[in-house]
Design an enzyme around this catalytic site. Sequence first.
Site, PDB file in Angstrom:
ATOM      1  CD  GLU A   1       7.695  34.422   6.195  1.00 24.44           C
ATOM      2  OE1 GLU A   1       7.910  33.892   5.097  1.00 24.44           O
ATOM      3  OE2 GLU A   1       8.288  34.069   7.250  1.00 24.44           O
TER       4      GLU A   1
ATOM      5  CB  CYS B   1       7.787  27.746   5.384  1.00 26.13           C
ATOM      6  SG  CYS B   1       6.880  28.112   6.910  1.00 26.13           S
TER       7      CYS B   1
ATOM      8  CB  ALA C   1      46.258  33.118   8.209  1.00 26.11           C
TER       9      ALA C   1
ATOM     10  CB  SER D   1      53.195  29.322  10.310  1.00 23.40           C
ATOM     11  OG  SER D   1      52.845  28.339  11.273  1.00 23.40           O
TER      12      SER D   1
ATOM     13  CG  ASP E   1      51.024  23.657  12.016  1.00 20.30           C
ATOM     14  OD1 ASP E   1      52.266  23.721  12.042  1.00 20.30           O
ATOM     15  OD2 ASP E   1      50.331  24.032  11.051  1.00 20.30           O
TER      16      ASP E   1
ATOM     17  CG  LEU F   1      41.673  21.589  14.427  1.00 21.26           C
ATOM     18  CD1 LEU F   1      41.321  20.341  13.624  1.00 21.26           C
ATOM     19  CD2 LEU F   1      42.030  22.740  13.511  1.00 21.26           C
TER      20      LEU F   1
ATOM     21  CB  THR G   1      48.384  19.228   1.475  1.00 16.32           C
ATOM     22  OG1 THR G   1      49.792  19.482   1.475  1.00 16.32           O
ATOM     23  CG2 THR G   1      48.115  17.909   0.768  1.00 16.32           C
TER      24      THR G   1
END
Length: 363
Positions: A70, A94, A179, A193, A225, A229, A296
């Site tokens: 705004e 707000c 994926a 994979s 794997d 991350l 899992t």
Amino acid sequence: MQDLTADAGRAIDRAPDGRAVDRALERALVLAARGPADGPNPQVGCVLVDPAGAVVGEGWHHGAGTPHAEAAALASADRARLRGATAVVTLEPCHHSGRTPPCSVALRDAGVARVVYACADPNPVAAGGAAWLARHGVEVRTGSRSGASPHVLDRADRLLEPWAAPWTLGRPWVTGKTATSLDGRVAAADGTSRWITGAAARAHAHTVRTAVDAIVAGTGTVLTDDPALTARRPDGSHHARQPVRVVVGRRAVPPDAAVRRGPGTWRHAATHDLAAVLDELGKDGARRVLLEGGPTLLGAALRAGLVDELHAYLAPVLLGAGTAAVPDLDIATLAQAQRWHTHETHRLGEDVLVVARRTERKH
């Protein structure tokens, strides 16, 4: 989508009120999406329309510490044309003084006569702008009261859902990622994979990592794997913004595990209670959490109702056997199936990304 500012002389109120609000809200949503999706503040857009119906100002929130939508719209406008104007905003203005002053006061002081907003502010600290404006002589309407279409209002809701999760859900917004091959496999029969999806899909997944506050993986995935991350560019370099890396499970994380290295921080939550992990992350300020822990962890989260959004990367590959993306969810018949809503689809090289959300439509 038409840019309303391309024809500033067009009278927005020549159309019926609902259609006029739709057009202004659509533009405000386009503006809102320009703001950062990560961080503590919502993506908000604002369009100002003068009494003659012409768009005289617009703005969006550029991120924490910058003027709100705004205020940005007011700064872009000719102040002489704001007397009696209407402000159309994606989120209730707000009424809170933090690093920026209250938008409610700024709108009233500028001479705005009417405010239309799509979504109420769920944050009790910042909420109250609509009521304050109404008490101070400004006409205030919700988008639905102004005749805005359910489609446009739904878009506004969905833009704000991840940011609003701490108040609406009581925990961070959780995205589950898969994926898979076309037949729903995340690994071949021998366990291989890498890589089912192509480079474009993998690069996109790393950009998603930059927009979340935490990535959660299970100890099984870490031991099998050895993922880092971290959020990386295609050349292997790290993005500046890195989420917290969280490993969930009671098994130990090896001293040489890749998750221990790289920029940012990591932690080990030696528990199987994902809800408790999310609660702790929320207390630490996390709003968005990405699950990259394999079938899992994803299955446990789905069974517990803790996944709000799914990112399903689909590769044009058929395996016929191997590990399924999701384990048994205790669904015996099609009538018990979890039903999701398609939110977005993207073509990424040879792959396709489907983004689905659990939430029911509200309008």
